[in-house]
Write an enzyme that holds these catalytic residues in place. Structure first.
Site, PDB file in Angstrom:
ATOM      1  N   HIS A  19       0.763  -1.149  -0.065  1.00 35.08           N
ATOM      2  CA  HIS A  19      -0.117  -0.144  -0.050  1.00 35.08           C
ATOM      3  C   HIS A  19       0.870   1.259  -0.195  1.00 35.08           C
ATOM      4  CE1 HIS A  19       0.790  -1.267   4.267  1.00 35.08           C
ATOM      5  NE2 HIS A  19       0.752   0.123   4.426  1.00 35.08           N
ATOM      6  N   HIS A  36       0.706   5.276   1.190  1.00 37.55           N
ATOM      7  CA  HIS A  36      -0.004   6.329   1.869  1.00 37.55           C
ATOM      8  C   HIS A  36       0.257   7.398   1.117  1.00 37.55           C
ATOM      9  CE1 HIS A  36       0.455   4.042   6.236  1.00 37.55           C
ATOM     10  NE2 HIS A  36       1.561   3.570   5.317  1.00 37.55           N
TER      11      HIS A  36
HETATM   12  P1  5GP Z   1       1.748   0.553   7.305  1.00 43.18           P
HETATM   13  O1  5GP Z   1       2.391   0.627   8.675  1.00 43.18           O
HETATM   14  O2  5GP Z   1       1.643  -1.052   6.982  1.00 43.18           O
HETATM   15  O3  5GP Z   1       2.774   1.251   6.330  1.00 43.18           O
HETATM   16  O4  5GP Z   1       0.411   0.981   7.393  1.00 43.18           O
HETATM   17  C1  5GP Z   1      -0.711   0.476   7.478  1.00 43.18           C
HETATM   18  C2  5GP Z   1      -1.986   1.294   7.723  1.00 43.18           C
HETATM   19  O5  5GP Z   1      -2.943   0.665   7.701  1.00 43.18           O
HETATM   20  C3  5GP Z   1      -1.908   1.904   9.037  1.00 43.18           C
HETATM   21  O6  5GP Z   1      -1.571   3.681   8.838  1.00 43.18           O
HETATM   22  C4  5GP Z   1      -3.134   1.820   9.736  1.00 43.18           C
HETATM   23  O7  5GP Z   1      -3.575   2.823  10.435  1.00 43.18           O
HETATM   24  C5  5GP Z   1      -3.933   1.411   8.419  1.00 43.18           C
HETATM   25  N1  5GP Z   1      -4.896   0.348   8.839  1.00 43.18           N
HETATM   26  C6  5GP Z   1      -4.818  -1.005   9.407  1.00 43.18           C
HETATM   27  N2  5GP Z   1      -6.082  -1.529   9.200  1.00 43.18           N
HETATM   28  C7  5GP Z   1      -7.023  -0.914   8.802  1.00 43.18           C
HETATM   29  C8  5GP Z   1      -8.110  -1.214   8.516  1.00 43.18           C
HETATM   30  O8  5GP Z   1      -8.720  -2.146   8.649  1.00 43.18           O
HETATM   31  N3  5GP Z   1      -8.832  -0.203   7.630  1.00 43.18           N
HETATM   32  C9  5GP Z   1      -8.287   1.069   7.356  1.00 43.18           C
HETATM   33  N4  5GP Z   1      -9.184   1.702   6.591  1.00 43.18           N
HETATM   34  N5  5GP Z   1      -6.975   1.249   7.528  1.00 43.18           N
HETATM   35  C10 5GP Z   1      -6.340   0.318   8.052  1.00 43.18           C
END
Ligand code: 5GP
Ligand code: ZN
Length: 139
Positions: free
Chosen positions: A101, A103
């Site tokens: 993903h 951001h």
């Molecule tokens: P990472 O730390 O893996 O780059 O980012 C994961 C992101 O996914 C985090 O910012 C977290 O808040 C978001 N996130 C985790 N679970 C969910 C979910 O079930 N729904 C949504 N909309 N965001 C999520």
């Protein structure tokens, strides 16, 4: 190309609801449940790839263009002054969901400091050694 146990596969493919700002055949863009700023969005491919290294060329070729489209819409609709793209690969880099993903984080004038670091002070020799080491590892 889905992983039964992956929450982002379920969200991207509409099995679990999320606030969606964009959808096409290959991507869904949703709002982050724990936003760094108002309007923080996540670009999710509908197919499962654990991280950038697993991403196929077709998908990776479209991600930046889509990020620009979302960023442009954020500036128009939210009035943010800019935006950051953040894309974490691996636990050490802060990745918590192992479905690729990107951001898209809106940044507002006078908003909190984020996505920043203390600059190091490497010597010229160190930079030369490091660049050689990475260059040699390129495939
Ligand atoms: P990472 O730390 O893996 O780059 O980012 C994961 C992101 O996914 C985090 O910012 C977290 O808040 C978001 N996130 C985790 N679970 C969910 C979910 O079930 N729904 C949504 N909309 N965001 C999520
Ligand atoms: Zn997945």
């Amino acid at each position: 190309m889905r992983d039964e146990n992956c929450i982002f596969c379920k969200i991207a493919n509409g099995e679990i609801p999320a606030a969606t700002v964009y959808e096409d055949d290959e991507f869904r863009v949703i709002l982050d449940l724990g936003p760094a700023s108002k309007g923080h969005a996540l670009i999710l491919p509908k197919n499962h790839f654990a991280d950038l290294l697993a991403l196929d060329e077709k998908t990776s070729s479209k991600v930046l263009g889509l990020a620009a489209k979302i960023g442009r819409a954020m500036k128009k609709s939210l009035g943010c002054a800019g935006f950051n793209l953040v894309q974490n690969n691996g636990e050490a880099a802060g990745q918590t969901v192992f479905h690729f993903h990107m951001h898209v984080i809106p940044r507002y004038e006078g908003g909190p400091k984020m996505v920043s670091w203390e600059p190091g002070k490497p010597s010229g020799e160190e930079l030369a050694e490091l660049s050689e080491s990475i260059r040699e590892a390129l495939e």
